[in-house]
Design a protein around this motif. Sequence first.
Motif, short mmCIF file in Angstrom:
data_model
loop_
_atom_site.label_atom_id
_atom_site.label_comp_id
_atom_site.label_asym_id
_atom_site.label_seq_id
_atom_site.Cartn_x
_atom_site.Cartn_y
_atom_site.Cartn_z
N ALA A 171 0.84 -1.21 0.00
CA ALA A 171 0.00 0.00 0.00
C ALA A 171 0.87 1.25 0.00
O ALA A 171 0.59 2.21 -0.72
CB ALA A 171 -0.93 0.00 1.21
N THR A 172 1.93 1.25 0.80
CA THR A 172 2.83 2.41 0.85
C THR A 172 3.51 2.62 -0.50
O THR A 172 3.63 3.75 -0.98
CB THR A 172 3.89 2.20 1.95
OG1 THR A 172 3.22 2.05 3.21
CG2 THR A 172 4.85 3.37 2.02
N ALA A 173 3.94 1.55 -1.14
CA ALA A 173 4.59 1.65 -2.44
C ALA A 173 3.63 2.18 -3.51
O ALA A 173 4.00 3.06 -4.29
CB ALA A 173 5.15 0.29 -2.85
N VAL A 174 2.42 1.68 -3.51
CA VAL A 174 1.43 2.13 -4.50
C VAL A 174 1.13 3.62 -4.31
O VAL A 174 1.11 4.39 -5.28
CB VAL A 174 0.13 1.29 -4.41
CG1 VAL A 174 -0.99 1.92 -5.21
CG2 VAL A 174 0.39 -0.13 -4.90
N ILE A 175 0.90 4.04 -3.07
CA ILE A 175 0.62 5.45 -2.80
C ILE A 175 1.82 6.31 -3.18
O ILE A 175 1.66 7.40 -3.76
CB ILE A 175 0.24 5.64 -1.32
CG1 ILE A 175 -1.11 4.97 -1.05
CG2 ILE A 175 0.20 7.12 -0.94
CD1 ILE A 175 -1.46 4.86 0.42
N GLY A 176 3.02 5.85 -2.89
CA GLY A 176 4.22 6.60 -3.24
C GLY A 176 4.38 6.76 -4.74
O GLY A 176 4.70 7.85 -5.23
N VAL A 177 4.15 5.71 -5.48
CA VAL A 177 4.29 5.76 -6.94
C VAL A 177 3.24 6.69 -7.54
O VAL A 177 3.55 7.51 -8.41
CB VAL A 177 4.20 4.34 -7.55
CG1 VAL A 177 4.03 4.40 -9.06
CG2 VAL A 177 5.42 3.53 -7.18
N ILE A 178 2.00 6.59 -7.08
CA ILE A 178 0.94 7.46 -7.59
C ILE A 178 1.25 8.92 -7.28
O ILE A 178 1.08 9.81 -8.12
CB ILE A 178 -0.43 7.04 -7.03
CG1 ILE A 178 -0.84 5.69 -7.63
CG2 ILE A 178 -1.49 8.10 -7.32
CD1 ILE A 178 -2.08 5.08 -7.01
N SER A 179 1.73 9.19 -6.07
CA SER A 179 2.09 10.56 -5.70
C SER A 179 3.23 11.09 -6.55
O SER A 179 3.20 12.23 -7.02
CB SER A 179 2.49 10.62 -4.22
OG SER A 179 1.42 10.23 -3.40
N LEU A 180 4.23 10.26 -6.76
CA LEU A 180 5.38 10.67 -7.59
C LEU A 180 4.94 10.94 -9.03
O LEU A 180 5.37 11.94 -9.63
CB LEU A 180 6.46 9.60 -7.55
CG LEU A 180 7.73 9.90 -8.33
CD1 LEU A 180 8.40 11.15 -7.78
CD2 LEU A 180 8.68 8.73 -8.27
N LEU A 181 4.09 10.08 -9.58
CA LEU A 181 3.60 10.31 -10.92
C LEU A 181 2.80 11.61 -11.01
O LEU A 181 2.92 12.36 -11.99
CB LEU A 181 2.73 9.14 -11.38
CG LEU A 181 3.46 7.86 -11.72
CD1 LEU A 181 2.48 6.73 -12.00
CD2 LEU A 181 4.39 8.06 -12.90
N GLY A 182 2.02 11.90 -9.98
CA GLY A 182 1.26 13.16 -9.96
C GLY A 182 2.17 14.36 -9.96
O GLY A 182 1.92 15.35 -10.67
N VAL A 183 3.24 14.30 -9.18
CA VAL A 183 4.19 15.41 -9.13
C VAL A 183 4.91 15.57 -10.47
O VAL A 183 5.09 16.69 -10.96
CB VAL A 183 5.20 15.20 -7.99
CG1 VAL A 183 6.36 16.19 -8.08
CG2 VAL A 183 4.52 15.30 -6.63
N VAL A 184 5.30 14.47 -11.08
CA VAL A 184 6.01 14.53 -12.36
C VAL A 184 5.10 15.07 -13.46
O VAL A 184 5.50 15.90 -14.28
CB VAL A 184 6.57 13.14 -12.74
CG1 VAL A 184 7.05 13.10 -14.17
CG2 VAL A 184 7.66 12.75 -11.78
N ILE A 185 3.86 14.62 -13.46
CA ILE A 185 2.92 15.05 -14.51
C ILE A 185 2.55 16.53 -14.34
O ILE A 185 2.53 17.28 -15.31
CB ILE A 185 1.65 14.17 -14.50
CG1 ILE A 185 2.01 12.76 -14.99
CG2 ILE A 185 0.55 14.78 -15.37
CD1 ILE A 185 0.90 11.75 -14.83
N ILE A 186 2.29 16.94 -13.12
CA ILE A 186 1.89 18.33 -12.87
C ILE A 186 3.08 19.27 -13.02
O ILE A 186 2.96 20.36 -13.56
CB ILE A 186 1.27 18.49 -11.47
CG1 ILE A 186 -0.08 17.77 -11.43
CG2 ILE A 186 1.09 19.95 -11.09
CD1 ILE A 186 -0.73 17.72 -10.09
N GLY A 187 4.24 18.84 -12.50
CA GLY A 187 5.43 19.70 -12.50
C GLY A 187 6.11 19.67 -13.78
O GLY A 187 6.61 20.35 -14.51
#
Length: 81
Positions: A65-81
């Motif tokens: 669960a921690t890994a999935v949340i981390g990957v989704i958060s990182l993808l959100g930051v990369v896509i937005i930023g």
Amino acid sequence: MPLFVMGFLTMVIARSTGLVPAEVTQALPEVTGVLLAAALFGLGTGVNLRELVRGGRSLLLGGVATAVIGVISLLGVVIIG
């Protein structure tokens, strides 16, 4: 319909119609922080440390669960930023 959903919708309607005074809405962030801390404390006290140290499914599920949340958060930051 669960009772908490009805309560949430009632509060949304009350806030949208202006029934809630501005003083109350200004104090809500602080109250929310205290209640969130209390809820997290309650969850933390319910953790069985022996089972967690032993590992097993609980530890695996928490890690995944921690890994999935981390990957989704990182993808959100990369896509937005």
